[in-house]
Structure formats: structure tokens, C-alpha cells
Enzyme design. Structure first.
Site, PDB file in Angstrom:
ATOM      1  N   ASP A  59     -66.785 -53.273  -8.608  1.00 37.85           N
ATOM      2  CA  ASP A  59     -66.239 -54.171  -9.623  1.00 37.85           C
ATOM      3  C   ASP A  59     -64.717 -54.139  -9.675  1.00 37.85           C
ATOM      4  OD1 ASP A  59     -68.819 -54.899 -10.562  1.00 37.85           O
ATOM      5  OD2 ASP A  59     -68.930 -53.040 -11.716  1.00 37.85           O
ATOM      6  N   ASP A 100     -68.292 -51.437 -14.174  1.00 33.97           N
ATOM      7  CA  ASP A 100     -68.248 -49.971 -14.222  1.00 33.97           C
ATOM      8  C   ASP A 100     -68.215 -49.314 -12.858  1.00 33.97           C
ATOM      9  OD1 ASP A 100     -70.862 -50.537 -13.402  1.00 33.97           O
ATOM     10  OD2 ASP A 100     -71.622 -48.697 -14.309  1.00 33.97           O
ATOM     11  N   CYS A 112     -44.548 -44.690  11.761  1.00 34.29           N
ATOM     12  CA  CYS A 112     -44.061 -44.950  13.107  1.00 34.29           C
ATOM     13  C   CYS A 112     -42.874 -45.905  13.056  1.00 34.29           C
ATOM     14  CB  CYS A 112     -45.170 -45.544  13.982  1.00 34.29           C
ATOM     15  SG  CYS A 112     -45.777 -47.126  13.364  1.00 34.29           S
ATOM     16  N   ASP A 169     -70.687 -57.588 -15.182  1.00 33.45           N
ATOM     17  CA  ASP A 169     -71.538 -57.034 -14.138  1.00 33.45           C
ATOM     18  C   ASP A 169     -72.871 -56.689 -14.805  1.00 33.45           C
ATOM     19  OD1 ASP A 169     -72.299 -55.710 -11.656  1.00 33.45           O
ATOM     20  OD2 ASP A 169     -71.995 -53.848 -12.766  1.00 33.45           O
ATOM     21  N   CYS A 229     -31.984 -49.618 -35.570  1.00 34.06           N
ATOM     22  CA  CYS A 229     -32.412 -51.018 -35.593  1.00 34.06           C
ATOM     23  C   CYS A 229     -32.641 -51.509 -34.165  1.00 34.06           C
ATOM     24  CB  CYS A 229     -31.377 -51.894 -36.288  1.00 34.06           C
ATOM     25  SG  CYS A 229     -29.795 -51.949 -35.415  1.00 34.06           S
ATOM     26  N   CYS A 288     -43.315 -49.250  11.371  1.00 32.03           N
ATOM     27  CA  CYS A 288     -43.221 -49.187   9.908  1.00 32.03           C
ATOM     28  C   CYS A 288     -41.768 -49.335   9.471  1.00 32.03           C
ATOM     29  CB  CYS A 288     -43.776 -47.867   9.390  1.00 32.03           C
ATOM     30  SG  CYS A 288     -45.514 -47.574   9.747  1.00 32.03           S
ATOM     31  N   CYS A 308     -29.828 -51.176 -31.679  1.00 35.11           N
ATOM     32  CA  CYS A 308     -29.679 -49.831 -31.096  1.00 35.11           C
ATOM     33  C   CYS A 308     -30.605 -49.648 -29.899  1.00 35.11           C
ATOM     34  CB  CYS A 308     -29.982 -48.772 -32.151  1.00 35.11           C
ATOM     35  SG  CYS A 308     -28.879 -48.778 -33.575  1.00 35.11           S
TER      36      CYS A 308
END
Length: 802
Positions: free
Chosen positions: A699, A695, A22, A491, A89, A25, A92
Site C-alpha cells: 500500500d 497497512d 562510481c 485497502d 510576537c 554517479c 520576532c
């Protein structure tokens, strides 16, 4: 006309913006862009979803992108990978990186000397790859687009410097020139005829050494220098001096210096190329896991072998014994053992049966499997692993910034030092022949290759060997930071424990058998998807119990479940619910205290005592989540490595405390809400750098807030995206392994940088003071690069701790 348009150093940038919906934004993005120092004007068009920004030419796109992201939106980006040919090298690679960063639309660019790959991020929905290639070619190199499907073929291509033919020819022509030097060591002075020396040295200098002239000339045209320029200048000086002395009838000739230096440098580059290919062995091994085709079963029952690219999600793929599984999927038919060692690092084959998942690239064992494809192409597990490893190997570690700054001025400083050496020796001794040789030694021994390879070679070897053992490191920063961790926060559920509740105790009141309690509870839970219900059903199945039919089944949210079984109303639920219902828990109070002390979750079973008689307690069921078999050893290893181990869990204090005592954790934080885990991690920083292991989706904030996040590969994609390191097996012992390989890799980086710097700090003064022969300088230069890569390759011997 605006003042910005007339200012010579002003530039207009067009940024495609994502997420606007909109006018507010638009205003927000314009305000954010206008606030960036150096921005003259910012105009955002909602219809085209693009921002036109007039800003000083010195304002980087990265700053504009960051401003858009702070406003809550993002700039459309297009990643581009280019294989760069001709780099020799660190100078470069630094030159290519600078050239790419200056191109319109480039947000960021990184060039890896070891992999010879440039990773570029461009603003826009379509990248102008041709413009990037042209810019690289103007800098004196060649750029080729590198797509994922072309990586394997590109990795198999052997560069010119890696072929043995030119090296063998250079050594064969140089050996006769070097033999008289060996004779001098034995006390015998003899020389080859001058014409023969010229005949042997000329093809080495101008045919086999042509690559140094070509690359050096390109560097000069670009207004910079590199290793090739130093070698070309040094050997040309020695060759030219020898030719002058030959024509004027002078004494000793130095054709052997120019030829042997070129031969030794070519030998060093050949050994270096071979060693670098070994550092990319992990990528090639992963790419080799991709089968080229899959056997698809059609609806009529026939089977057809089709290219892997044509397999779609939902297709049924037949995997015969001994074949590689072509896709990620779910087993529909068959039972077998699957070898996933090259993907997860698990050394033992794992059993797979209908309903279980398999991973593309794994090797099927003894059984025939029918697999329904769930993930194919670029989103498959194997493809994502390859991208993660490639990304980590292409990234630059923070310590590399120092090397980049040194490399930017290295060659000009060496050229000035060589000139000063020439003039100082020439004017003070009047021996210009000696002055030229000392200047040649300065040019030849100064090699920025070792500096350029020190960090990426170690990173590639470290991330490669970690990937082979199930540790995926997303970026170089995670690998570098992990070595300095002081605290590891875990956890609980699914990380230290199995994440699958089990029925660990079932007891009845006097007069009620435990088997009867389990049978009635099974009837109540027969149609539930709750994790505790699964534990009850599994226990009943193990005892061969057949549940009775439950009627009028009703779940009571937050409390439990009730139903009528065999004409009686039963209720199964929490302690709080039982107390609200007025159930007397006294007969089993002693057992309750013991179970709660052990961290068990307790559910109660009660039945109607009769008309108007209230509820009577029948028994209790206690559930627990078992620790993973390696959890104790994992925490012990971390503490032995000097790390503080902490539990940060949302579970109740009893359950978390039991786990803390069993694992001898240093601290336990229980009943922590998901949104508070990140704050806990931030608070732990008072002890130093913090790693978080988890996991689940809950978390993710803590994983992102930690200095290094460790995500279990058995968890959610959200967790893996937020973490810097992914552990492909749900094994907490891999955390200690990840810290260990990080420490060893960082140690190799420091060793390599130390020797690379010391080599130049010692070698350059020796050459300038005339204490180093050009041939010895050439050998030392060749040895420096090889030694750095070889030292990094020692990481391939690393094995996870047990």
C-alpha cells in the site's frame, strides 16, 4: 582565477553526497547541479563523497538538494533543534527564521512562536550549532540546543513572562493610577498628586517594563521591529508627555496610561504563556509515560533496577502489577491486562499473554510480566510517537505563509501609521498632547502576537488531542489537507477486515462427515505456515481434533499440498488444481456457487479412489476474512460527512464485491496489482482530494500518491513512513475521526486568523482617528493574543465520534 571566484555575489557551497558508487554517479550529480539556474560550476569528488558548487549567493541550498535527489542521490543532512528565548510576537519568529536561513549550510529552517522552538536542517554530517546560536544572538535572542532527552525538562521550565510576580507588582502599582479614571465614570473628578503618580509609574515603566526596552533595542539593532518596540515607544511617549506636563505645570497627566498599558500587556503575556503551555500538554503527557528505570532480570535470576538508557535489546524486563512497561517487547512469562489508552487511544485494557507484544509506556494491570526487550531508546514506539507529534506541532501549515508575509511588514507599517497620526493630529488641531496620545494608541493596539499565534496554537491543540486518541499526524500539511478530502480509498485485508482468514465452512460429500474432512485437512496442514493452514489448525483445535500423521508431505506451489494419510494419498488445493487433476466437483457445485457469491475462498479435499481409480472428492473448506467490528460504522460516518468511500483491493472480484456490498461502498476496484494502486488513486482525483487507507508494504506507493495517506498502526513501518497520518489502532473508524479533527482544527485556524486580522483592521483606524484611549488599546492588545490561544484550546474538548 575563475570568473565565479571574482564575482562578489558568488558563493561556494560544499555538499556531502550519499549513494555514489562510481564515476558515472559523479557525472550524473555534476550534471544535475550544473543545470540549476545560478550555478557557475559544480565539481564532485567520489573519494570524499562531496560536491563543491560555485553559485550565485541567491541560489538556495534547497534547490541544490532537490537537484541531487532528482539525480537519484541525497545530500547528507543533520537536523538541529534550538529553543529560542526572547521572542514575543510573529515579527520576532520571522526574524529568527530569516537569520537562520541565511547561515551557511542551512537547507531549511522553521520557527514556531507557540513552542518557542526552531527546527533547522543543515547540509553535512555534523552541524555547526555554535554558529547558529551566535547568529540568533546577534539578532537579539538566545538559542539553546534542544535534545530529545532534554525536552521534558525544557517544557517544565517556566519563562519569565509566565511567572505571576512581575504581573502582580505591575497591577498593584497601576491600580492607584487607574482609580481616578473610575471616578470620572462616576462623575467625580480627582487626581493623585503628581509626585505620587511619578513614584508609582516609574518602576512600572523602567523596572517591570525593562523587558520591552531590551527586546525593542535588540530589534532596532537588527534593523527590524517587533511588539516590544511598539510598546516601548508608545508607553515612553505617554510617560515623557506626562513628565513634561508635570515639570511645566500643565494640566492632566498620563502616567496612568503608560503604567496601565504595561501592566495589561504583562498580564496578557502571562495569560498567553499559561495558555500556550496547555497547548503543549499532549507532548508533556507523552513524555511523562517514559519510566526513568527498568527492572532487569539477570542470567542468575536476580533482578536489578537500572536506568532506562542502559537497557538493551534482548534484556529481560520484569514488570510488576501497576507499573509502567519500560520497553517495547514480547511477553515471555505471565498474563495480564495492559492499559494502552495514552498511546493508542483504546479506552479498555487489552489482554496480553506469552508471545504477544507490549508497548513501552503502557500500564500493566493485575499480573506479573516478564518481557523481552525488542526496541529501546529513540526507536521505541513511544519515542517515535513523541517525535511525530513534535514534528507536526513544529511544522508550518501552508496557510501560515500569508501570515508570514503580513508579519514581515507589519511593524514598519504601524510605525509609519503612528507617525502620520501624530503629524496629522498635531498640524490640523495644534493639540500636540492629543496627537501624542492618539499615536500612542496606534502603537499600543497594533500587536502582531495574535497573527503569529493563530495558526500554531490551533495546530498544537489539534495534533495534541488527536494524539491522545490514537491519531498521529506527521505534519501540518496533512492536517490541513485532510479537511478537504472528497474521496477515501480503502485497502481491504488488514484495513477493513481482520487480516486473519478463518475457516467459515466445512462440508463433505454424501457419505463423508464434515468432521472427517476437517481432520484430514488438519493432517495435511499441520506443518504449514500458510495463513489458510493456520485457520484450519485453529478450527481443529476448537473442535478438539487430533491430526493424524502425514507422510511424504509435498507442497505444490500455486496449487496446494499433497501427502499420504492412513495409507491414502490426499490432495488439498484450489479449484483450478482439482480440475487439472480431473476431480469431479459436481456433488458440491451448489455449495460452491453460494460460497463464491459470498466472497469466500474455497479449497477442495480429494483422495485416491483406489488403484487406477483416479481421485474422489471428499469435501470442501471455505475461508473468509471477517470485517472489523467498526468497519460498517466507519464507512457510514464517512458517507454522512459527504465523502465517497472506495475499495481498492488486490483480492478477487467475489471477495472484494462481498465486502463492498456489506459496507455499502460507493465503488469497488478488485484484482488491482500493488504497482497499479497508485494509478487508481490518481484517477480518483477527478472527484477531488483523495485519502488512501492501508497497512501493508504493497500500500506504500498508493499512500504516498494520495493527498493524505492513512496508515494503520498495526501494519508495517513502510506504510507508516509513507503516510501523513498514522492510526495507532487497527480501527477504520479512526479515519473519520482524523478527518473530523482536521476539519475542526482548520476551522479554528480560520477563526483565529479572521479575528486577528479584523482586530487590527478595526483597531488601528479607531486609534488613528482618536476614538481609542491608550489604556483601552492596551487592554485590547492583551486580550487579542489570549483570545486566539483560548479559542484554539477549545479543541481539547474534542472527542472521537462513536
Amino acid at each position: 582565477m575563475s570568473s565565479a571566484a571574482t564575482t562578489p555575489n558568488a558563493a561556494e557551497r560544499l555538499l556531502p553526497i550519499e549513494g555514489m558508487s562510481c564515476a558515472s554517479c559523479v557525472a550524473r550529480v555534476e550534471k544535475a547541479l550544473s543545470a540549476v539556474p545560478g550555478v557557475r560550476r559544480a565539481s564532485v569528488n567520489l573519494a570524499t563523497e562531496a560536491a563543491s558548487v560555485q553559485a550565485d549567493a541567491t541560489v538556495p541550498l534547497e534547490a541544490l538538494r532537490a537537484a541531487v535527489e532528482r539525480a537519484g542521490y541525497r545530500v547528507s543532512e543533520q537536523p538541529v533543534r534550538l529553543r529560542i528565548e526572547g521572542m514575543t510576537c510573529a515579527s520576532c519568529s520571522a526574524r529568527v527564521e530569516r537569520v537562520l536561513k541565511r547561515q551557511p549550510g542551512v537547507i531549511s529552517a522553521g520557527v514556531n512562536l507557540a513552542t518557542e522552538v526552531a527546527d533547522v536542517v543543515m547540509a553535512g554530517r555534523e552541524a555547526d550549532v555554535a554558529a547558529l546560536q551566535a547568529a540568533v544572538e546577534r539578532a537579539g535572542f538566545k538559542a539553546l540546543p534542544l535534545q530529545e532527552e532534554g525536552d521534558a525538562a525544557a517544557a517544565r521550565r517556566v519563562p519569565w513572562s509566565a511567572t505571576g510576580g512581575p504581573v502582580a507588582a505591575a497591577l498593584a502599582l497601576s491600580l492607584p493610577l487607574a482609580l481616578p479614571m473610575l471616578g470620572l465614570l462616576a462623575g467625580r473628578h480627582w487626581m493623585l498628586p503628581a509626585w505620587l503618580q511619578l513614584l508609582l509609574a516609574t518602576p512600572v515603566q523602567f523596572v517591570l517594563g525593562a523587558r520591552f526596552y531590551k527586546a525593542g533595542w535588540k530589534a532596532l539593532r537588527a534593523g527590524t521591529g517587533n511588539m516590544d518596540l511598539l510598546v516601548a515607544l508608545g508607553t515612553s511617549a505617554a510617560y515623557g508627555l506626562s513628565l513634561y506636563l508635570m515639570l511645566t505645570g500643565g494640566g492632566h497627566l498620563y502616567f496612568e496610561a503608560s503604567a496601565v498599558v504595561i501592566a495589561l500587556v504583562l498580564l496578557g503575556k502571562w495569560l498567553e504563556a499559561r495558555s500556550k503551555r496547555q497547548t503543549t500538554a499532549a507532548i508533556r503527557a507523552l513524555q511523562a509515560l517514559r519510566p526513568e528505570s527498568a527492572r532487569v532480570r539477570r542470567d542468575d535470576g536476580s533482578e536489578a533496577l537500572v536506568p532506562l538508557a542502559q537497557v538493551r535489546s534482548g534484556d529481560r524486563v520484569v514488570v510488576r502489577p501497576g507499573e509502567r512497561i519500560a520497553v517495547d517487547g514480547e511477553v515471555l512469562e505471565g498474563r495480564s491486562h495492559v492499559d494502552e489508552s495514552l498511546i493508542t487511544g483504546e479506552s479498555l485494557p487489552v489482554a496480553r499473554a506469552p508471545g504477544e507484544r507490549v508497548t513501552g509506556g503502557a500500564v500493566n494491570g493485575e499480573g506479573l510480566l516478564l518481557v523481552r526487550a525488542t526496541t529501546v531508546g529513540a526507536e521505541s514506539t513511544l519515542s517515535r510517537i513523541v517525535r511525530l507529534v513534535e514534528s507536526a506541532q513544529a511544522a508550518k501549515a501552508p496557510i501560515q505563509r500569508l501570515v508570514d508575509r503580513v508579519s514581515a511588514v507589519f511593524v514598519p507599517v504601524v510605525l509609519v501609521l503612528a507617525l502620520l497620526t501624530l503629524l496629522a493630529w498635531g498640524f490640523t488641531t495644534q493639540d500636540w498632547e492629543r496627537a501624542i496620545l492618539n499615536a500612542v494608541a496606534v502603537l499600543v493596539i497594533a500587536c502582531p502576537c495574535a497573527l503569529g499565534l493563530a495558526t500554531p496554537a490551533a495546530l498544537m491543540a489539534g495534533t495534541g488531542v488527536a494524539a491522545r486518541h490514537g491519531i498521529l499526524i506527521k505534519d501540518a500539511q496533512a492536517l490541513e489537507v485532510a479537511h478537504g478530502l472528497s474521496v477515501v480509498a480503502f485497502d481491504k485485508t488488514g484495513t477493513l477486515t481482520e487480516g486473519r482468514p478463518e475457516l467459515l465452512a466445512c462440508e463433505g460429500t454424501p457419505g463423508t462427515a464434515a468432521a472427517q474432512v476437517l481432520a484430514l485437512a488438519t493432517a495435511l496442514q499441520a506443518h504449514s505456515e500458510h495463513p489458510l493452514a493456520h485457520a484450519v489448525l485453529q478450527a481443529a483445535q476448537g473442535q478438539g481434533l487430533q491430526p493424524a500423521e502425514a507422510q511424504a508431505l509435498r507442497a505444490v506451489p500455486g496449487h496446494g499440498v499433497e501427502a499420504r494419510v492412513d495409507g491414502r494419498t490426499l490432495r488439498l488445493g484450489s479449484t483450478r488444481w482439482m480440475k487439472e487433476l480431473g476431480v469431479d466437483l459436481g456433488p458440491l457445485e451448489p455449495q460452491l456457487r453460494v460460497l463464491q457469491g459470498a466472497g469466500r475462498t474455497v479449497s477442495w479435499l480429494a483422495a485416491e479412489a483406489g488403484p487406477g481409480g483416479g481421485l474422489k472428492l471428499l469435501g470442501l473448506l471455505a475461508f473468509g476474512d471477517r470485517l472489523k467490528p467498526t468497519a460498517v460504522a466507519a464507512v457510514q460516518r464517512l458517507r454522512a460527512m459527504g465523502l465517497w468511500a472506495v475499495l481498492v483491493s488486490g483480492d478477487n472480484a467475489g471477495s472484494a464485491g462481498a465486502v463492498g456490498r456489506a459496507l455499502h461502498l460507493d465503488d469497488v476496484r478488485a484484482e488491482v496489482l500493488p504497482q497499479d494502486k497508485a494509478a487508481i488513486v490518481a484517477g480518483l482525483r477527478s472527484r477531488g482530494r483523495v485519502g488512501m487507507v492501508g497497512d501493508g508494504i504493497n500500500d506504500a506507493p498508493a499512500l504516498a500518491a494520495a493527498d493524505v495517506g492513512f496508515a494503520m498502526g498495526t501494519g508495517t513501518d513502510v506504510a507508516m513512513h509513507a503516510a501523513g497520518i498514522t492510526l495507532m489502532r487497527g480501527d477504520p473508524s479512526l479515519v473519520a475521526d482524523a478527518v473530523d479533527i482536521s476539519r475542526r482544527t482548520y476551522s479554528k485556524i480560520r477563526q483565529n486568523l479572521f479575528w486577528a486580522f479584523i482586530y487590527n483592521l478595526v483597531g488601528l483606524p479607531l486609534a488613528a482617528f482618536g476614538l481609542l484611549d491608550p489604556v483601552i488599546a492596551g487592554a485590547a492588545m492583551a486580550f487579542s493574543s489570549v483570545s486566539v490561544v483560548t479559542n484554539a484550546l477549545l479543541l481539547r474538548r474534542w472527542r472521537p465520534g462513536r
